[in-house]
Scaffold this motif. Structure first.
Motif, PDB file in Angstrom:
ATOM      1  N   GLN A 190       0.835  -1.207   0.000  1.00 54.88           N
ATOM      2  CA  GLN A 190       0.000   0.000   0.000  1.00 54.88           C
ATOM      3  C   GLN A 190       0.864   1.249   0.000  1.00 54.88           C
ATOM      4  O   GLN A 190       0.614   2.197  -0.745  1.00 54.88           O
ATOM      5  N   GLY A 191       1.869   1.242   0.857  1.00 54.35           N
ATOM      6  CA  GLY A 191       2.720   2.411   1.010  1.00 54.35           C
ATOM      7  C   GLY A 191       3.456   2.786  -0.266  1.00 54.35           C
ATOM      8  O   GLY A 191       3.414   3.943  -0.705  1.00 54.35           O
ATOM      9  N   TYR A 192       4.096   1.794  -0.896  1.00 58.81           N
ATOM     10  CA  TYR A 192       4.827   2.102  -2.131  1.00 58.81           C
ATOM     11  C   TYR A 192       3.885   2.398  -3.277  1.00 58.81           C
ATOM     12  O   TYR A 192       4.213   3.172  -4.184  1.00 58.81           O
ATOM     13  N   GLN A 194       1.129   4.080  -2.947  1.00 59.56           N
ATOM     14  CA  GLN A 194       0.800   5.499  -2.760  1.00 59.56           C
ATOM     15  C   GLN A 194       2.003   6.374  -3.089  1.00 59.56           C
ATOM     16  O   GLN A 194       1.848   7.465  -3.637  1.00 59.56           O
ATOM     17  N   TYR A 195       3.175   5.889  -2.748  1.00 57.85           N
ATOM     18  CA  TYR A 195       4.421   6.614  -3.026  1.00 57.85           C
ATOM     19  C   TYR A 195       4.562   6.888  -4.516  1.00 57.85           C
ATOM     20  O   TYR A 195       4.879   7.992  -4.933  1.00 57.85           O
ATOM     21  N   GLN A 197       2.035   6.711  -6.701  1.00 63.24           N
ATOM     22  CA  GLN A 197       0.857   7.432  -7.179  1.00 63.24           C
ATOM     23  C   GLN A 197       0.918   8.914  -6.822  1.00 63.24           C
ATOM     24  O   GLN A 197       0.582   9.769  -7.619  1.00 63.24           O
ATOM     25  N   MET A 198       1.324   9.181  -5.580  1.00 64.38           N
ATOM     26  CA  MET A 198       1.179  10.547  -5.077  1.00 64.38           C
ATOM     27  C   MET A 198       2.485  11.307  -4.910  1.00 64.38           C
ATOM     28  O   MET A 198       2.474  12.522  -4.763  1.00 64.38           O
ATOM     29  N   GLY A 199       3.597  10.555  -4.881  1.00 66.99           N
ATOM     30  CA  GLY A 199       4.851  11.232  -4.564  1.00 66.99           C
ATOM     31  C   GLY A 199       5.499  11.911  -5.759  1.00 66.99           C
ATOM     32  O   GLY A 199       5.321  11.475  -6.908  1.00 66.99           O
ATOM     33  N   ASN A 200       6.280  12.925  -5.453  1.00 68.03           N
ATOM     34  CA  ASN A 200       7.058  13.619  -6.489  1.00 68.03           C
ATOM     35  C   ASN A 200       8.380  12.860  -6.596  1.00 68.03           C
ATOM     36  O   ASN A 200       9.342  13.137  -5.890  1.00 68.03           O
ATOM     37  N   ILE A 201       8.418  11.852  -7.457  1.00 70.11           N
ATOM     38  CA  ILE A 201       9.584  10.958  -7.491  1.00 70.11           C
ATOM     39  C   ILE A 201      10.131  10.812  -8.901  1.00 70.11           C
ATOM     40  O   ILE A 201       9.433  11.049  -9.875  1.00 70.11           O
ATOM     41  N   ASP A 205      13.370   6.095  -8.316  1.00 69.33           N
ATOM     42  CA  ASP A 205      12.526   5.873  -7.130  1.00 69.33           C
ATOM     43  C   ASP A 205      11.337   4.996  -7.503  1.00 69.33           C
ATOM     44  O   ASP A 205      10.920   4.121  -6.742  1.00 69.33           O
ATOM     45  N   PHE A 208      12.443   1.449  -7.846  1.00 70.70           N
ATOM     46  CA  PHE A 208      12.675   0.872  -6.516  1.00 70.70           C
ATOM     47  C   PHE A 208      11.350   0.500  -5.864  1.00 70.70           C
ATOM     48  O   PHE A 208      11.187  -0.586  -5.302  1.00 70.70           O
ATOM     49  N   GLN A 212       9.926  -3.222  -4.608  1.00 69.78           N
ATOM     50  CA  GLN A 212       9.434  -3.525  -3.253  1.00 69.78           C
ATOM     51  C   GLN A 212       8.028  -4.126  -3.313  1.00 69.78           C
ATOM     52  O   GLN A 212       7.706  -5.074  -2.588  1.00 69.78           O
TER      53      GLN A 212
END
Lengths: 369, 217
Positions: A190-192, A194-195, A197-201, A205, A208, A212
């Motif tokens: 779930q965390g990755y 969202q990472y 989907q929502m993160g500025n990466i 990244d 990676f 995971q």
């Protein structure tokens, strides 16, 4: 409240409802039978009287004879009022007693009576007979019966309730452990997710995160498999197939980097999935504990050794004898060891742990044919 | 920017938390065992603003670790979701208790709450020619004050606190207008346009297609 406790309460309450309803119905049926028997006896008593009067040969002092018979009934706990053509001959039934049916149950002075009202034509005269017999005994017996059944109900409720509680707790515990083991991979996925989907990466990244997610999805799949295996174990049935020991050892060696193996066993009889799961658990635990892990098959024994830290005396005792893990003793969740013992038990094998600072920890499995 | 110590034995989760918090501007130290966490806390005690602590650690459980970190605010991040565990966790001195699996925005929000409680939250934010005082609710652009409405400021604050994380329109609505507001998501769009224009953040406040907005720094 935990779900299993809610389920337990609902099941237990349903059980109580069914049990008490059943016992109550039983007591009512028995009471009904007793009451009917007493009513029949009272009816026979009343009819016996009417028959006796009708058989009098000398009718000149019939009233005295009736009084005499009625006195006899009175000493035997039955009261009568006899009227001949409206004229009172005997009057033992209380005058203030109200009744409306030819047969009734009435309460008088705190006691229960059956009341019969009859008219007979005997030797040209109309006799009105009111017959009253004490049936308090039936009610007393019913009360005692109810008290007895209440005790039986309480006892059964206590025994069944306790057994149900222990069984449901036993079922819930591994489910709780499994749920716990599933949460970590789910958190990563779930965390990755969202990472990404929502993160500025950046692309790296993203890659990676994808790695995971894939890795944890695999872990999740393995644990779900284990859950399914646990489900099969609870049914207590296993497949019995002949497994090539060398193939099994090779597969395990490929799954666990650095695993040392040595084998002279030709074949093992048992459930392939469960046996693989057993050794995967033991090897994983060994890898977590130490640097080197060795899997050895010799004669009727398979051992899993690791060079990790010595297992404490108390823990060793739990591992070898007492399989009920107190919460403080459990490292991680203890679920893997419980599963291993379940698999061993189903195959009728034996498993034991030995551990020392000098020699590391060895799990020995004795294979029975 | 806060200094956060993460004590979690699962490397995937440890790294996930680090990346999430780093994205929002915090600096993280990582530990994979209880003893390592305690050691890092002792070596860097005065610098650490918050500890995120797992309970099921391989060498010692979180309840023992927290005893060694008396003066530091701690949030438990654990898979143990039963009420007795939560109660024990909170009674042992933790500021909060997050159960896995958790959403990223929840983690960020709870970290923010604890930092605010201990007055360690970010007070000043700088971006390009902007200075945003989050405590006094004042924004300066090239040294001159820019007047923002209360809603606009709250929207900006939500974006700053969750920088580099996309927030949905409904999330922004809840953060800036409150949970009781039942408005149209387009209200958010209008206010974002105004903020972009007033502060010159057209390139920094990115629209996330069919989702919401993200402040990229």
């Amino acid at each position: 409240m935990q779900l299993w406790k809610k389920n337990y309460l609902i099941t237990f309450l349903l059980f109580l409802l069914v049990l008490n309803t059943g016992l109550f119905c039983l007591s009512q049926v028995l009471f009904q039978n007793d009451l009917e028997r007493w009513m029949e006896m009272a009816l026979m008593g009343e009819q016996r009287f009417a028959y006796a009067v009708s058989e009098f040969e000398d009718t000149s002092d019939i009233n005295e004879q009736i009084k005499y018979i009625c006195r006899g009934y009175y000493t035997g706990n039955a009261r009568m009022t006899v009227l001949a053509n409206g004229e009172s001959i005997v009057n033992y039934v209380p005058a203030d007693l109200k009744f409306s049916y030819s047969a009734d149950i009435v309460t008088y002075s705190g006691r229960k009576y059956v009341l019969l009202h009859d008219t007979e034509e005997i030797q040209g005269k109309f006799y009105e007979i009111i017959y009253m017999e004490d049936i308090s005994q039936v009610y007393k017996e019913q009360k005692e019966r109810l008290a007895g059944l209440a005790c039986v109900s309480l006892m059964l409720a206590a025994i069944i309730g306790t057994m149900l509680y222990i069984t449901m707790k036993k079922i819930y515990k591994p489910v709780n452990h499994i749920a716990h083991e599933l949460r970590n991979p789910l958190t990563v996925i779930q965390g990755y997710g969202q990472y990404v989907q929502m993160g500025n990466i950046c692309g790296e990244d993203c890659f990676f995160a994808g790695q995971q997610i894939v890795k944890e999805a695999r872990t999740l799949a393995e644990r779900v498999d284990r859950l399914l295996i646990m489900g099969n174990l609870r049914e207590g049935t296993i497949r019995c197939l002949e497994i090539n020991a060398d193939t099994l050892f090779q597969e395990l060696k490929e799954s666990y980097e650095g695993l040392e193996t040595e084998n002279d066993i030709i074949s093992i009889t048992g459930d392939p999935n469960l046996i693989k799961c057993l050794f995967q658990n033991l090897i994983s635990n060994g890898k977590r504990a130490g640097e080197r892990v060795k899997l050895t098959g010799k004669g009727k024994y398979i051992t899993v050794w690791n060079d990790g830290k010595e297992i404490g005396e108390e823990e060793l005792r739990y591992l070898n004898k007492n399989h009920r893990w107190p919460r403080e003793t459990v490292k991680n969740n203890g679920f893997g060891i419980a599963l291993c013992y379940d698999i061993i038990k189903l195959h009728r094998w034996k498993m034991s742990y030995a551990s020392s600072r000098e020699e590391g920890t060895t799990v020995t499995i004795q294979i029975m044919e | 920017m806060a200094e956060i110590l993460i004590v979690e034995d699962e490397s995937g989760i440890n790294e996930l938390i680090r990346r999430t918090l780093t994205m929002t501007g915090h600096h993280c130290l990582q530990a994979y065992t209880g003893r390592e966490g305690v050691q890092l806390a002792q070596d860097n005690g005065c610098r650490i603003d918050l500890v995120l602590l797992d309970i099921n650690l391989p060498d010692m459980d979180g309840f023992q670790v927290i005893k060694e970190m008396r003066d530091l605010p701690v949030i438990y991040v654990t898979a143990r979701d039963q009420v007795p565990d939560r109660v024990r966790g909170l009674n042992s001195g933790a500021e909060d208790y997050i159960v896995k699996p958790f959403a990223m925005e929840e983690l960020i929000a709870r970290v923010q709450v604890v930092l605010r409680r201990f007055h360690k939250e970010e007070k000043l934010f700088y971006l390009k020619d902007l200075q945003v005082n989050l405590e006094e609710h004042v924004v300066y652009r090239r040294g001159k004050e820019v007047v923002l409405t209360n809603r606009e400021f709250r929207l900006l604050q939500a974006l700053i606190v969750n920088k580099n994380i996309a927030l949905s329109r409904s999330q922004l609505l809840d953060l800036a207008w409150g949970m009781d507001y039942f408005g149209d998501d387009r209200t958010v769009d209008v206010h974002i346009q105004r903020i972009r224009r007033k502060l010159g953040l057209e390139q920094q406040i990115k629209t996330i297609f069919k989702y919401g907005y993200r402040l990229e720094v």
